[in-house]
Design a protein around this motif. Structure first.
Motif: not given
Ligand SMILES: CC(=O)OP(=O)(O)O
Ligand SMILES: Nc1ncnc2c1ncn2[C@@H]1O[C@H](COP(=O)(O)OP(=O)(O)O)[C@@H](O)[C@H]1O
Ligand SMILES: [Mg+2]
Length: 403
Positions: A94, A126, A183, A244
């Protein structure tokens, strides 16, 4: 080709989720999770599904994603499923940010690695972890195809009217500032599974997908193609998430810098790591928040209400974007498990043809299921996501044709 197994790696900022699948029947041979990477209390949980053995857990500090993947490789080897197996066809990774140009799964070479690296500033939590996973897996099995499956790919069909911010075009283009969305593997999988649940082809239905995990995003999927999504340049925009903030007036940043004396890095950490549910009430786990609400905790209730208010706004917005909606699908940790979130998100929306049946909504289950009353105009569904299966499927389809 005799090799039919795919190892899927989903590296998060502080975790590594993995699954080993046999693509002849999509069965899971092993799955597991390394949590709290980089902390003293790291934990590895490994389920050797193929052997039917007990889940094994170990707690020991795991410094980084490189060490995490090596520990996972050791666990797999104990079950005879190590990375040296000739039955392994590929590793599917991913990769969260793929920018504008990666519209499909891609075999990783130096140029692809360089592009993922270039995108680190817009996916700082990420992409570095994804890169480490790729580099370590390559070092362990240099001969094996490593495939990147991008979170952004499904959203590359968004029209410019949804993908562009209304800011100066030259500046935006010079710095590639636009809405990419994330996502996507989940939104693609869930929108297809929702069509199937309705007995329709993806091209026949319009679906709003609500991916509510720790990170959370909504998408508007028209006839199988994404036309809008709530995350933007980075995974910070949109819904209220575990840690967030989601949408906030951009001027909040100027204000905190000028009046609050905070640095850009401090504000970045504030909005990405210390906001959302955890910033509002001190907990980011919806289970804990519900427990506190049941005990009459007002701070937890307010955090829940803010979360729901934002969610409702996106349901309304994407209803308007699509014009006609066939289904709303709830997915990921919160969406699949929190009946109270689902009920609250559509409450009062009867005029839009949206409602949940309280009995159906309360039933726990594993597979995709409808929770709306049988005469509802719009289907409301719980559709479990399976990003790992989707990544394995896309990875195997690619290496089968190129090998
Ligand atoms: C892109 C993202 O927010 O991924 P995760 O939900 O795995 O943190
Ligand atoms: N039984 C449950 N009831 C309510 N919320 C749950 C339940 N199980 C998990 N969750 C929520 O799901 C979140 C994790 O979702 P997940 O999709 O696994 O996230 P991620 O992939 O971002 O780690 C948890 O933080 C928690 O808020
Ligand atoms: Mg997730």
């Amino acid at each position: 080709m005799s090799a039919t197994r795919v190892l899927v790696l989903n590296s998060g900022s502080s975790s590594l989720k993995y699954q080993l699948l046999d693509m002849r029947d999509s069965s899971r041979l092993a799955s597991g999770l390394v949590e709290r990477i980089g902390e003293r209390s790291s934990r590895l949980k490994h389920s050797p599904l193929a052997t039917g053995g007990e889940t094994r857990e170990q707690s020991a500090p795991i410094a980084d994603h490189d060490a995490a993947l090596k520990a996972v490789a050791e666990e797999l080897a104990k079950d005879g499923l190590g990375l040296d197996s000739p039955e392994l066809a590929a590793v599917g990774h991913r990769v969260v940010h793929g920018g504008k140009h990666f519209t499909r799964p891609t075999v990783i070479d130096d140029a692809v690695l360089a592009e993922i690296e270039r995108l680190i500033p817009v996916a700082p939590l990420h992409n570095p972890a994804n890169l480490t996973g790729i580099r370590t897996a390559t070092a362990l099995r240099p001969d094996l195809p490593q495939v990147a499956v991008f979170d952004t790919a499904f959203h590359t069909t968004m029209p410019e009217s949804a993908a562009r911010y209304a800011i100066d075009v030259e500046t935006a283009d010079a710095h590639r500032v636009r809405r990419y969305g994330f996502h996507g593997t989940s939104h693609a999988f869930v929108s297809r599974a929702t069509a199937k649940l309705l007995g329709k082809a993806p091209e026949e239905v319009n679906v709003i997908v609500l991916h509510l995990g720790n990170g959370a995003s909504a998408s508007a999927v028209e006839k199988g193609r994404c036309v809008d999504t709530s995350m933007g340049l980075t995974p910070l925009e949109g819904l209220v998430m575990g840690t967030r903030s989601g949408d906030a007036d951009p001027a909040v940043i100027f204000h905190l810098a000028r009046v609050g004396g905070m640095s850009i890095d401090e504000i970045d950490a504030l909005l990405n790591k210390k906001s959302g549910l955890i910033g509002l009430c001190g907990d980011n786990d919806m289970r804990e928040i519900q427990r506190r609400i049941d005990e009459g905790d007002e701070q937890a209730k307010l955090a829940f209400d803010i979360y729901i208010h934002r969610l409702k706004k996106y349901i309304g917005a994407y209803y308007a974007v699509l014009g006609r909606v066939d289904a709303i699908a709830f997915t990921a940790g919160v969406g699949e498990n929190a009946a109270a979130v689902r009920a609250a998100a559509v409450s009062g929306l009867d005029a839009l043809g949206l409602a949940v049946d309280d009995g159906l909504n309360a039933v726990r289950g594993d597979g995709p299921r409808l929770i709306s009353p049988s005469d509802a105009r719009v289907a409301v569904a719980v559709v479990p996501t399976d990003e790992e299966l989707e990544i394995a499927t896309q990875t195997y389809a690619l290496v089968k044709t190129t090998n």
